[in-house]
Design a protein around this motif. Structure first.
Motif, short mmCIF file in Angstrom:
data_model
loop_
_atom_site.label_atom_id
_atom_site.label_comp_id
_atom_site.label_asym_id
_atom_site.label_seq_id
_atom_site.Cartn_x
_atom_site.Cartn_y
_atom_site.Cartn_z
N TYR A 16 0.86 -1.18 0.00
CA TYR A 16 0.00 0.00 0.00
C TYR A 16 0.89 1.22 0.00
O TYR A 16 1.77 1.35 0.86
CB TYR A 16 -0.91 -0.02 1.23
N LYS A 17 0.70 2.10 -0.97
CA LYS A 17 1.52 3.31 -1.12
C LYS A 17 3.01 2.96 -1.11
O LYS A 17 3.80 3.58 -0.41
CB LYS A 17 1.19 4.33 -0.04
N GLU A 18 3.34 1.91 -1.85
CA GLU A 18 4.72 1.45 -2.04
C GLU A 18 5.38 0.97 -0.74
O GLU A 18 6.60 0.98 -0.62
CB GLU A 18 5.56 2.53 -2.70
N GLU A 19 4.56 0.57 0.25
CA GLU A 19 5.09 0.02 1.49
C GLU A 19 4.51 -1.38 1.70
O GLU A 19 3.36 -1.64 1.36
CB GLU A 19 4.72 0.90 2.69
N LEU A 20 5.31 -2.27 2.30
CA LEU A 20 4.89 -3.65 2.54
C LEU A 20 4.29 -3.77 3.94
O LEU A 20 4.89 -3.34 4.94
CB LEU A 20 6.08 -4.59 2.41
#
Length: 52
Positions: A16-20
């Motif tokens: 999500y939003k380039e975060e794991l």
């Protein structure tokens, strides 16, 4: 009775939003630290609800 972090049936990872993140069906959320970035308060730990 409070929900326990280890009381779950299903666990999934998502980006999500380039975060794991890893999420569990009991509502627990684990935000993984970002590679090459400084650690934030809620990185690498299980939380419930919104992250600060």
């Amino acid at each position: 009775m409070p929900v326990q972090f280890d009381d779950f049936l299903m666990e999934k990872q998502c980006v999500y939003k380039e975060e794991l993140f890893t999420v569990r069906d009991n509502g627990a959320v684990y935000r993984h630290a970002r590679d090459g970035k400084r650690l934030r308060k809620d990185d690498n730990r299980w939380t419930f609800g919104e992250l600060n």
